[in-house]
Design a protein around this motif. Sequence first.
Motif, PDB file in Angstrom:
ATOM      1  N   THR A   1       0.663  -0.783   0.262  1.00 36.62           N
ATOM      2  CA  THR A   1       0.302   0.153  -0.329  1.00 36.62           C
ATOM      3  C   THR A   1       0.954   1.217  -0.293  1.00 36.62           C
ATOM      4  N   TYR A   2       0.521   2.124  -0.847  1.00 35.45           N
ATOM      5  CA  TYR A   2       0.884   4.084  -0.991  1.00 35.45           C
ATOM      6  C   TYR A   2       0.250   5.096  -0.654  1.00 35.45           C
ATOM      7  N   ASP A   3       0.031   5.839   0.751  1.00 35.71           N
ATOM      8  CA  ASP A   3      -0.429   6.672   1.208  1.00 35.71           C
ATOM      9  C   ASP A   3       0.467   8.072   0.825  1.00 35.71           C
ATOM     10  N   ASN A   4      -0.320   8.919  -0.039  1.00 35.55           N
ATOM     11  CA  ASN A   4       0.270  10.204  -0.396  1.00 35.55           C
ATOM     12  C   ASN A   4       0.892  10.964   0.563  1.00 35.55           C
ATOM     13  N   ASP A   5       0.847  10.286   2.088  1.00 34.52           N
ATOM     14  CA  ASP A   5       1.242  11.504   3.289  1.00 34.52           C
ATOM     15  C   ASP A   5       2.300  10.695   3.614  1.00 34.52           C
ATOM     16  N   ASP A   6       2.200   9.434   3.635  1.00 39.25           N
ATOM     17  CA  ASP A   6       3.017   8.669   3.901  1.00 39.25           C
ATOM     18  C   ASP A   6       4.599   8.366   3.471  1.00 39.25           C
TER      19      ASP A   6
ATOM     20  N   GLY B   1     -10.062   9.677   0.219  1.00 40.29           N
ATOM     21  CA  GLY B   1     -10.493   9.691   1.226  1.00 40.29           C
ATOM     22  C   GLY B   1     -10.056  10.362   2.633  1.00 40.29           C
ATOM     23  N   TYR B   2     -10.630   9.516   3.584  1.00 37.35           N
ATOM     24  CA  TYR B   2     -10.923   9.691   5.120  1.00 37.35           C
ATOM     25  C   TYR B   2     -10.813   8.452   5.851  1.00 37.35           C
ATOM     26  N   ALA B   3      -9.946   8.667   6.507  1.00 37.40           N
ATOM     27  CA  ALA B   3      -9.591   6.923   7.959  1.00 37.40           C
ATOM     28  C   ALA B   3      -8.847   6.204   7.195  1.00 37.40           C
ATOM     29  N   ALA B   4      -7.936   6.697   6.358  1.00 30.27           N
ATOM     30  CA  ALA B   4      -6.649   5.558   5.706  1.00 30.27           C
ATOM     31  C   ALA B   4      -6.387   4.602   7.041  1.00 30.27           C
ATOM     32  N   ASP B   5      -6.149   5.246   7.892  1.00 26.64           N
ATOM     33  CA  ASP B   5      -4.704   5.348   9.310  1.00 26.64           C
ATOM     34  C   ASP B   5      -5.749   5.700  10.178  1.00 26.64           C
ATOM     35  N   PHE B   6      -6.007   4.756  11.372  1.00 28.55           N
ATOM     36  CA  PHE B   6      -6.836   5.382  12.488  1.00 28.55           C
ATOM     37  C   PHE B   6      -6.578   6.722  12.696  1.00 28.55           C
ATOM     38  N   ALA B   7      -5.047   6.320  13.232  1.00 23.83           N
ATOM     39  CA  ALA B   7      -3.958   6.867  13.842  1.00 23.83           C
ATOM     40  C   ALA B   7      -4.544   8.767  13.619  1.00 23.83           C
ATOM     41  N   GLN B   8      -4.825   8.717  11.904  1.00 24.96           N
ATOM     42  CA  GLN B   8      -4.890  10.361  11.818  1.00 24.96           C
ATOM     43  C   GLN B   8      -6.387  10.148  10.572  1.00 24.96           C
ATOM     44  N   TYR B   9      -6.912   9.820  11.155  1.00 23.36           N
ATOM     45  CA  TYR B   9      -8.338   8.844   9.973  1.00 23.36           C
ATOM     46  C   TYR B   9      -9.513  10.626   9.712  1.00 23.36           C
TER      47      TYR B   9
ATOM     48  N   LYS C   1      -7.453  12.800   8.420  1.00 23.12           N
ATOM     49  CA  LYS C   1      -6.701  13.270   7.185  1.00 23.12           C
ATOM     50  C   LYS C   1      -7.394  12.747   6.174  1.00 23.12           C
ATOM     51  N   LYS C   2      -7.154  14.143   4.627  1.00 26.36           N
ATOM     52  CA  LYS C   2      -7.974  13.507   3.588  1.00 26.36           C
ATOM     53  C   LYS C   2      -6.657  13.275   2.249  1.00 26.36           C
TER      54      LYS C   2
END
Length: 324
Positions: free
Chosen positions: A57-62, A299-307, A309-310
């Motif tokens: 998985t790749y998240d653009n904020d990670d 969208g939102y809540a890809a990660d609960f720690a920073q739910y 964040k979009k």
Amino acid sequence: MKLFIISLLFLASFLSHSQVLGNNRGEVDNSTHGKPIRNEEKIAYLTSYEPNLIGLTYDNDDKTPFLDFKVSLKYPIAHEYSKDWCNNSLFSSCIPYFTFTGRFGQYIETRESSPVIGKRFNPSLMFKFNFQDGYVDNTLAYLTKKQYITLEYGHESNGQRVTSLKSWSAMAADFVLNGENPDFANDYISRGWDYWGITYKTSIIDKRINAYLHYQNFIGGLLQGDIEELYPWEEQRSITSRKQINGLKVLLRYQNTNKNKFALIYETGINNSFKYNTYKFEAATYFFDMPAMIWIRHGYAADFAQYFKKNTSYGFAFELSSFK
């Protein structure tokens, strides 16, 4: 860390073996009944709840990809007694289940010691009501699964432990000391909710599309205690509750005769409905005799720690099936 990977490989082997057995056992028995009966109405065994996934998985904020593991199982409770509780003109059965879903991410070579970070811990008690009119065309049994309604009470959290500015600052300082990004400490902020929910599943458009409608209300409760979604020391933000972004979900899943699958998911909040939206698209086919999926999510809540964040996420995963 090696033990964790070995355990996941063992689980993958078990689930793959279960898939073969499940295919041999089949979902429908037409030999002695006027109408097909699902195996879950006859015998009790461990099955998949949500899809079991192993992928990247790749998240653009990670900014860095990570190995993404999800394990999701359910098991019927008191099956011998409960399977006949609701055998009437409306329902063929109503079966209680214990379910568990866990999601973990491993940041291999991108963080010190390649840590495994818990992202979702979700036990629940679920009651499933199967409607009588489940199969219209037995030749499409793998597409036209029964209609049902589920009622569920559960707990959902990320299993983390940072709840104060002091503990967050200490963890951020530790990352700096190791030459890492102090923002990594955000992944360890504790979030948690209890919830109750209801799901209705049916088939539409000649029974070739499975449709799921889901409602979920997040509360403090027996397992969670007080909700953990906002602390006084966190920065001010417009999204302060998960109810603003989650709780109403529609899922449409199509599978053709070649067993290629496509899914569209839309989710929004039970508060501020349609203001904060999440979209996901999935496409799956068989790759070396294993179900393989590519997906993209915005969208939102890809990660609960920073739910709150979009962001945009995308990835590739193998789905490991168990008994159907």
